[in-house]
Design a protein around this motif. Sequence first.
Motif, PDB file in Angstrom:
ATOM      1  N   ASP A 114       0.914  -1.350  -0.253  1.00 48.37           N
ATOM      2  CA  ASP A 114       0.235  -0.598   0.038  1.00 48.37           C
ATOM      3  C   ASP A 114       0.870   1.512  -0.050  1.00 48.37           C
ATOM      4  OD1 ASP A 114      -1.919  -0.955   0.042  1.00 48.37           O
ATOM      5  OD2 ASP A 114      -2.808  -0.663   1.882  1.00 48.37           O
TER       6      ASP A 114
ATOM      7  N   GLU B 104      -4.385  -4.165  10.467  1.00 43.16           N
ATOM      8  CA  GLU B 104      -5.421  -2.932  10.031  1.00 43.16           C
ATOM      9  C   GLU B 104      -4.784  -1.227  10.714  1.00 43.16           C
ATOM     10  OE1 GLU B 104      -5.234  -2.603   6.002  1.00 43.16           O
ATOM     11  OE2 GLU B 104      -4.265  -4.537   6.785  1.00 43.16           O
ATOM     12  N   CYS B 105      -5.632  -1.611  11.356  1.00 40.96           N
ATOM     13  CA  CYS B 105      -5.154  -0.385  12.700  1.00 40.96           C
ATOM     14  C   CYS B 105      -3.482   0.219  13.411  1.00 40.96           C
ATOM     15  CB  CYS B 105      -6.331  -0.195  13.912  1.00 40.96           C
ATOM     16  SG  CYS B 105      -6.435   1.146  14.690  1.00 40.96           S
TER      17      CYS B 105
ATOM     18  N   LYS C 190      -0.844  -0.409  11.249  1.00 43.63           N
ATOM     19  CA  LYS C 190      -0.289  -0.474  10.569  1.00 43.63           C
ATOM     20  C   LYS C 190      -0.839   1.425   9.804  1.00 43.63           C
ATOM     21  CE  LYS C 190       0.980  -4.691   8.775  1.00 43.63           C
ATOM     22  NZ  LYS C 190       0.442  -6.121   7.359  1.00 43.63           N
ATOM     23  N   TYR C 191      -2.338   1.445   9.772  1.00 44.83           N
ATOM     24  CA  TYR C 191      -2.750   2.782   9.723  1.00 44.83           C
ATOM     25  C   TYR C 191      -2.322   3.648  10.660  1.00 44.83           C
ATOM     26  CZ  TYR C 191      -6.733   6.150   8.647  1.00 44.83           C
ATOM     27  OH  TYR C 191      -7.254   7.242   8.536  1.00 44.83           O
TER      28      TYR C 191
ATOM     29  N   VAL D   7      -1.330   3.839   6.130  1.00 43.73           N
ATOM     30  CA  VAL D   7      -1.704   3.784   4.907  1.00 43.73           C
ATOM     31  C   VAL D   7      -2.576   1.800   5.142  1.00 43.73           C
ATOM     32  CG1 VAL D   7       0.166   3.646   3.324  1.00 43.73           C
ATOM     33  CG2 VAL D   7       0.303   1.507   4.881  1.00 43.73           C
ATOM     34  N   GLY D   8      -3.374   1.449   4.382  1.00 43.04           N
ATOM     35  CA  GLY D   8      -4.303   0.293   5.087  1.00 43.04           C
ATOM     36  C   GLY D   8      -5.387   0.912   4.906  1.00 43.04           C
ATOM     37  N   ASP D   9      -6.142  -0.181   4.564  1.00 42.44           N
ATOM     38  CA  ASP D   9      -7.916   0.075   4.703  1.00 42.44           C
ATOM     39  C   ASP D   9      -9.220  -0.152   5.634  1.00 42.44           C
ATOM     40  OD1 ASP D   9     -10.294  -0.086   3.048  1.00 42.44           O
ATOM     41  OD2 ASP D   9     -10.353  -1.881   2.388  1.00 42.44           O
ATOM     42  N   PHE D  10      -7.874   0.037   6.902  1.00 43.04           N
ATOM     43  CA  PHE D  10      -8.742   0.327   8.074  1.00 43.04           C
ATOM     44  C   PHE D  10     -10.284   1.058   8.416  1.00 43.04           C
ATOM     45  CE2 PHE D  10      -9.255   3.154  12.690  1.00 43.04           C
ATOM     46  CZ  PHE D  10      -9.255   1.538  13.278  1.00 43.04           C
TER      47      PHE D  10
END
Length: 282
Positions: free
Chosen positions: A79, A236-237, A239-240, A245-248
């Motif tokens: 990402d 995801e949280c 990394k966000y 980035v990420g789909d969080f």
Amino acid sequence: MNEPQQKWTETIGADHSLFDLKLKEVWRYKDLIYMFVKRDFISSFKQTILGPIWFFINPILTTIVYLVVFGRIANLPTDGAPPLLFYLAGVTLWNYFSSCLLGTSSTFVGNATIFGKVYFPRLVTPLSIVISNLMRFGVQFLLFIIAWIYYFSKGEVHANLWILATPLLIILMALFALGVGMIFSALTTKYKDLSMLLGFGVSLYMYATPVIYPTSALPDFLKKISFYNPLTGIFECFKYAWLGVGDFSPLMLIISTFIILILLIIGTFIFNKVEKTFMDTV
């Protein structure tokens, strides 16, 4: 002549609620938790040359392998985050969870000798495992912070306020490992094959968790299924928050929290039920 009836000053019984974590009693044995944590820390590196340096070597080597295999050869996306930092974030979180789960799952079988000789709240043992692994996580997290500062200074990562949720994410991972670990620790008193199955299952579970890939890289139907993996929202949280980035989405973290609490309740019920009679089956 009748002897006077003895009066016991303290009675040890097993009439507590099956959902009771007995935290007050556990707190009375906090010194024992400290001793277990110290024992685990010392025994892990006894008769080793590098000692605690292995805390750093393990995630570094694992990250390098992931960087070559999944980053260079498989060419999995990150990402837009620096691949080394992306994999290091996943490895740091995963090492803590897997160590807690595997350690907690052997609570009854691995400590049967101690349990058969002296009484103390059995929950002390899995809690000491979670805490001792938290110390290792702290060292590896320091390594991640050092790498993160380097990339942040170069403007390659962008953090946000979700960083403040990091302690919550760690607690959720610990509770998840504790809940599932207590379930398996109870089951392995009768079915020892489950301990070997768990080791294999944990390895497979890593590939069902966004450790080496972001959820945005998954097809839509797998992405929906992954939302019900308790670790998906946590990873995801994280990394966000740290990498930007990420789909969080907050819903992912809510779902993770709800599932983890249910598993913790189930694990507590089974653990308390089995601890009354496990010495007859171990």
